[in-house]
Structure formats: C-alpha cells, structure tokens
Design a protein around this motif. Structure first.
Motif, PDB file in Angstrom:
ATOM      1  N   VAL A  15       0.840  -1.204   0.000  1.00  0.00           N
ATOM      2  CA  VAL A  15       0.000   0.000   0.000  1.00  0.00           C
ATOM      3  C   VAL A  15       0.873   1.250   0.000  1.00  0.00           C
ATOM      4  O   VAL A  15       0.592   2.210  -0.730  1.00  0.00           O
ATOM      5  CB  VAL A  15      -0.969  -0.023   1.198  1.00  0.00           C
ATOM      6  N   LEU A  16       1.932   1.255   0.801  1.00  0.00           N
ATOM      7  CA  LEU A  16       2.835   2.409   0.824  1.00  0.00           C
ATOM      8  C   LEU A  16       3.524   2.608  -0.518  1.00  0.00           C
ATOM      9  O   LEU A  16       3.710   3.747  -0.962  1.00  0.00           O
ATOM     10  CB  LEU A  16       3.863   2.246   1.938  1.00  0.00           C
ATOM     11  N   ALA A  20       3.126   5.868  -2.856  1.00  0.00           N
ATOM     12  CA  ALA A  20       4.323   6.592  -3.288  1.00  0.00           C
ATOM     13  C   ALA A  20       4.353   6.770  -4.800  1.00  0.00           C
ATOM     14  O   ALA A  20       4.681   7.853  -5.298  1.00  0.00           O
ATOM     15  CB  ALA A  20       5.573   5.852  -2.817  1.00  0.00           C
ATOM     16  N   VAL A  21       3.992   5.745  -5.550  1.00  0.00           N
ATOM     17  CA  VAL A  21       3.971   5.852  -7.018  1.00  0.00           C
ATOM     18  C   VAL A  21       2.888   6.830  -7.462  1.00  0.00           C
ATOM     19  O   VAL A  21       3.099   7.630  -8.377  1.00  0.00           O
ATOM     20  CB  VAL A  21       3.775   4.461  -7.653  1.00  0.00           C
ATOM     21  N   GLN A  30       1.887  13.840 -14.376  1.00  0.00           N
ATOM     22  CA  GLN A  30       1.338  12.780 -15.219  1.00  0.00           C
ATOM     23  C   GLN A  30      -0.178  12.871 -15.342  1.00  0.00           C
ATOM     24  O   GLN A  30      -0.748  12.351 -16.294  1.00  0.00           O
ATOM     25  CB  GLN A  30       1.712  11.410 -14.643  1.00  0.00           C
ATOM     26  N   LEU A  31      -0.827  13.519 -14.387  1.00  0.00           N
ATOM     27  CA  LEU A  31      -2.286  13.580 -14.405  1.00  0.00           C
ATOM     28  C   LEU A  31      -2.808  14.932 -14.878  1.00  0.00           C
ATOM     29  O   LEU A  31      -3.987  15.224 -14.728  1.00  0.00           O
ATOM     30  CB  LEU A  31      -2.830  13.269 -13.002  1.00  0.00           C
ATOM     31  N   ASP A  32      -1.938  15.748 -15.450  1.00  0.00           N
ATOM     32  CA  ASP A  32      -2.360  17.050 -15.963  1.00  0.00           C
ATOM     33  C   ASP A  32      -2.903  16.910 -17.374  1.00  0.00           C
ATOM     34  O   ASP A  32      -2.444  16.102 -18.163  1.00  0.00           O
ATOM     35  CB  ASP A  32      -1.184  18.023 -15.992  1.00  0.00           C
ATOM     36  N   GLY A  33      -3.875  17.716 -17.703  1.00  0.00           N
ATOM     37  CA  GLY A  33      -4.354  17.798 -19.071  1.00  0.00           C
ATOM     38  C   GLY A  33      -5.384  16.763 -19.476  1.00  0.00           C
ATOM     39  O   GLY A  33      -5.550  16.497 -20.659  1.00  0.00           O
TER      40      GLY A  33
END
Length: 49
Positions: A15-16, A20-21, A30-33
């Motif tokens: 889970v950690l 972290a990833v 990575q989650l923009d746009g």
C-alpha cells in the motif's frame, strides 16, 4: 496463523508503495491535461483543408 506475520507487513509495504507511485505521478504532472484529452475526440482534425 503464522502467515499473518508475513502477509500484514507485506500488505502495508504494498500500500505504501502504491501511494508513493501515485504521489510521484501527481507531482510529476502525469495527471495534468485530462480535460484536453477528453475534448480531443470532439475536435475535427481536418478543419484546415
């Protein structure tokens, strides 16, 4: 019952690692746009000619 001494720490570490990833992906952009990608299917690419 002894397997729990292995599985519980392994689950916590997993889970950690996942958190972290995910945190790395958010901070790295990575989650923009996603809004642009969702609207891209609606835009006609052959508008210029």
């Amino acid at each position: 019952m002894d397997i729990l001494y292995l599985l519980i720490p392994f689950s916590v570490v997993l889970v950690l690692l996942i958190v972290a990833v995910f945190g790395w992906a958010v901070n790295d952009g990575q989650l923009d746009g996603f809004e642009h990608e969702a609207e891209r299917i609606l835009v006609d690419e052959d508008q210029g000619g």
